[in-house]
Scaffold this motif. Structure first.
Motif, PDB file in Angstrom:
ATOM      1  N   ARG A  76       0.819  -1.259  -0.013  1.00  0.00           N
ATOM      2  CA  ARG A  76       0.071   0.012  -0.024  1.00  0.00           C
ATOM      3  C   ARG A  76       0.834   1.524  -0.001  1.00  0.00           C
ATOM      4  N   ASP A  88       1.634  -6.636   2.993  1.00  0.00           N
ATOM      5  CA  ASP A  88       0.378  -7.270   3.257  1.00  0.00           C
ATOM      6  C   ASP A  88       0.652  -8.608   2.749  1.00  0.00           C
ATOM      7  N   PHE A  92      -4.356  -8.511   5.708  1.00  0.00           N
ATOM      8  CA  PHE A  92      -4.711  -8.000   6.995  1.00  0.00           C
ATOM      9  C   PHE A  92      -4.887  -6.704   6.989  1.00  0.00           C
ATOM     10  N   THR A  94      -5.506  -2.678   7.120  1.00  0.00           N
ATOM     11  CA  THR A  94      -4.922  -1.424   7.739  1.00  0.00           C
ATOM     12  C   THR A  94      -3.693  -1.916   8.498  1.00  0.00           C
ATOM     13  N   ASN A  95      -3.876  -2.840   9.217  1.00  0.00           N
ATOM     14  CA  ASN A  95      -2.622  -3.137  10.194  1.00  0.00           C
ATOM     15  C   ASN A  95      -1.845  -4.528   9.782  1.00  0.00           C
ATOM     16  N   SER A  96      -1.632  -4.390   8.381  1.00  0.00           N
ATOM     17  CA  SER A  96      -0.992  -5.250   7.839  1.00  0.00           C
ATOM     18  C   SER A  96       0.612  -5.432   8.226  1.00  0.00           C
ATOM     19  N   ASP A  97       1.228  -4.114   8.329  1.00  0.00           N
ATOM     20  CA  ASP A  97       2.703  -4.219   8.825  1.00  0.00           C
ATOM     21  C   ASP A  97       2.886  -4.563  10.310  1.00  0.00           C
ATOM     22  N   ASN A  99       1.149  -7.543  11.316  1.00  0.00           N
ATOM     23  CA  ASN A  99       1.258  -8.756  10.973  1.00  0.00           C
ATOM     24  C   ASN A  99       2.242  -9.532  10.352  1.00  0.00           C
ATOM     25  N   SER A 116       5.919   1.403   9.208  1.00  0.00           N
ATOM     26  CA  SER A 116       6.734   0.313   8.483  1.00  0.00           C
ATOM     27  C   SER A 116       8.007   0.260   8.582  1.00  0.00           C
ATOM     28  N   GLY A 147       0.677 -13.166   9.701  1.00  0.00           N
ATOM     29  CA  GLY A 147       0.731 -13.037   8.339  1.00  0.00           C
ATOM     30  C   GLY A 147       2.042 -13.862   7.435  1.00  0.00           C
ATOM     31  N   VAL A 545      -8.722  -5.121   1.813  1.00  0.00           N
ATOM     32  CA  VAL A 545      -8.384  -6.600   1.621  1.00  0.00           C
ATOM     33  C   VAL A 545      -8.744  -7.065   0.078  1.00  0.00           C
TER      34      VAL A 545
END
Length: 646
Positions: A76, A88, A92, A94-97, A99, A116, A147, A545
């Motif tokens: 993103r 991502d 996950f 918005t909070n992919s970083d 995970n 990040s 993740g 997602v």
């Protein structure tokens, strides 16, 4: 396991299809598993590996770009104009970083805050490979590895080696980069150094980015092991273009409504590492200290809002491995500790928070490979980690003091077998976890600290590697309880919360195939369903997602010094960031972008031309509200570069 079982036939059919097209020659890639360099017969199951040759051929200029464009990981758009996109794995949002765990030469790069990892500070010319391991991995890597894990390994100078390169690049949007690196190896001592400067106005107004960095290290062998010392220093200046509404994006995606906002980021990282082999035992440890100072200024009709953050983090990770043969069995036993100390002082108009976190963990993992034609492997591991979080804030609008103590457990069991020549089948199950970081605990409903996020992870897969073909097909599921997420419907202005039970389930496919001596294709496909399992939003989709992501790269590699590489990425529709109840009348549009590179060598020189977003597709990957909060991605950019190797 109903979902997983229902798609086994599809995975098997795809893998067997590739098997029929392959030749009878094994394809071995040495990657890092068990936090040690793996024995070739105990490679991580289902990992995606990006080699230095892949990076060079694709012409990517930073590690984050390599992970996205070659590894097929969805990214993103950065909010600051930096090249460090949010990464991502497995949807996950918005909070992919938070995970995904990022590891550089054994050192964890994740911070205890909503930011990040600054992968752009890693010298791309010094990267040996990047390994992407999707799925829960908290046993070895701790919190936030639901993740997956991305491991970056840099080159080790060999005795007598002397090499280096100089690189320069110019492109549209007033972009430019100059970098140089050198490596010198002696019998028992080796050193490397790299320096670089890059700048770009970027695609949008008021989005200029500048970075200068230095990276250097020394390694030396002694009678008690190999020691290394390293320094990574970077300075960034950034200007913030801000977000747009859908109407503003359609009218002019390059515009800004925040023409005066700016910031800077200074980061220093110092690392000492040691490794030693005593018989069948491998010993290793890293001690790392990071200092980060960030400042930002935001202008509005109400005045200027300024913020400053001073962050420190120290990590120590000793571990041991025993690798031995027992009656024809190959056994790998790994045990270790992780210790961490993080602190941050915040200075803003609304907060003068002093926050800290201490964590300590112990883990144990054992893997055995049984003798026999099936090459059966079985692995199991456990981890126990304790956290102590403290926050003191004199600001009257925020709780004066918070003290949180949490204990977390992770476990995993996995097995694999050779089902047919070249065809491996595997299954994994486990539990991973994530704890709320300082930013998340600092903005909750009634200032109440968040509970630990727990995920029950399952995966089955088939992998085929013979001759010119390699393919992995995986079906996965993550059932999460207390997922940590920003809920825009909580409180007056939204807040970080523990969600009702959620789920990620889907299908992944990785493959490469050399269908002619000069031609190779590789790709990654991901289909994921992210939704609430129960609660008031049961059955509704989670935001940000994409349901489908496809990345394909085609390489042309003749033997006359020419090379060409073209990549295509297709990202499907996704819900806007605030669309918790799925009531928004629109979705973020799907998009397809194409990039390519052509290079020609002339002795030690290489000249290249690179095109990003070749067909100038207007698109965005970050949007925080329904038809708004949009951060546009870049339009077409052409670059020319020259490289000299010595």
């Amino acid at each position: 396991m109903t979902f997983i079982t229902s798609r086994c036939a599809l995975a098997a059919a795809i893998a067997l299809c590739f098997a029929a097209a392959a030749q009878a020659q094994s394809n071995t890639v040495v990657v890092s598993g068990s936090r040690f360099a793996s024995d070739p017969s105990l490679l991580p199951i289902g990992a995606t590996s990006i080699s230095a040759a892949d990076i060079r051929r694709a012409g990517v200029t930073d590690v984050n770009q390599a992970i996205r464009k070659i590894g097929g990981v969805y990214g993103r758009q950065s909010l600051t104009g930096s090249p460090d996109f949010g990464l991502d794995l497995r949807g996950f949002g918005t909070n992919s970083d938070q995970n995904v765990v990022i590891v550089l030469d054994g050192v964890r790069l994740n911070e205890n805050e909503l930011s990040s990892a600054t992968l752009s500070t890693i010298p791309i010319d010094m990267v040996e490979r990047i390994d992407i391991m999707r799925g829960g991995a908290s046993v070895l890597y701790g919190e936030g590895a639901t993740g997956g894990v991305i491991q970056i390994t840099t080159k080790r100078p060999q005795a007598g080696e002397r090499s280096g390169n100089v690189f320069t690049e110019l492109g549209q949007f007033d972009s430019g980069e100059v970098r140089a690196s050198v490596v010198q190896g002696f019998d028992d001592v080796a050193f490397d150094a790299s320096a670089g400067h890059q700048r770009s106005d970027n695609y949008r107004d008021n989005n200029e980015f500048k970075q200068s960095r230095f990276n250097g290290g020394v390694k030396f062998n002694t009678g008690v092991g190999r020691f290394s010392l390293r320094a990574d220093i970077a300075r960034q200046d950034q200007r913030f273009a801000g977000s747009l509404t859908e109407g503003e994006f359609n009218a002019n995606p390059r515009q800004t409504l925040t023409p005066n906002d700016f910031g800077k980021l200074d980061s220093d990282r110092y690392t000492a590492a040691w490794e030693h082999k005593i018989g069948a035992f491998d010993l290793a440890a890293e001690l790392s200290h990071r200092k980060k100072e960030a400042e930002a200024s935001y202008f509005s009709q109400f005045g200027v809002f300024q913020s400053a953050y001073d962050t420190r983090q120290t990590q120590f990770s000793p571990r041991v491995r025993h690798l031995g043969q027992f009656g024809g069995l190959l056994n790998e036993l790994v045990a270790g500790f992780d210790f961490g100390l993080w602190s941050r002082i915040t200075h803003t108009a609304f907060s003068n928070d002093k926050a800290s976190q201490r964590n300590k963990a112990v883990y144990l993992r054992d893997e055995v490979k049984f003798a026999g034609p099936q090459q059966f492997r079985l692995a199991a591991g456990v981890r126990r980690e304790l956290f102590e979080k403290e926050s003191v804030n004199p600001n009257p609008f925020i709780a004066d003091a918070v003290l949180v103590k949490q204990a977390n457990n992770a476990w995993e069991v996995q097995g694999s077998m050779l089902a047919a020549p070249g065809l491996t089948a595997w299954a994994k199950a486990g539990q991973s976890y994530r704890v709320a970081n300082s930013d998340e605990n600092g903005f909750t409903v009634q200032s109440k600290p968040l509970q630990t996020q727990a995920s029950h992870d399952a995966e089955i897969g088939l992998g085929y590697a013979q001759g010119a073909a390699k393919i992995d097909a995986r079906i996965f599921r993550h059932n999460l309880d207390n997922e940590i997420y920003f809920d825009p419907t909580a409180g007056t202005f939204g807040a970080n919360t523990n969600l009702a039970p959620t789920q990620r389930k889907g299908f992944e496919l990785d493959g490469s195939y050399r269908f002619a001596p000069e031609w190779q294709v590789q790709g990654h496909f991901q289909q994921v369903d992210a939704e609430f399992r129960s609660g008031p939003n049961a059955g509704r989709e989670l935001a940000l997602v994409p349901k489908n992501i496809l990345t394909v790269r085609l390489a042309w590699l003749p033997s006359d010094g020419q090379s060409a590489d073209i990549g295509v990425q297709r990202v499907g529709q996704q819900r806007y960031g605030s669309d918790f109840d799925n009531s928004c009348d629109a979705r973020m549009p799907a998009y397809t972008v194409v990039d390519g590179r052509y290079a020609r060598k002339f002795g030690p020189w290489e000249l290249a031309v690179t095109a990003l977003n070749l067909f100038d597709k207007e698109h965005f990957s970050q949007a925080f509200s329904c038809r708004g909060g949009i951060y546009p991605n870049s339009g077409r950019q052409l670059k020319v570069s020259a490289r000299y190797d010595f």
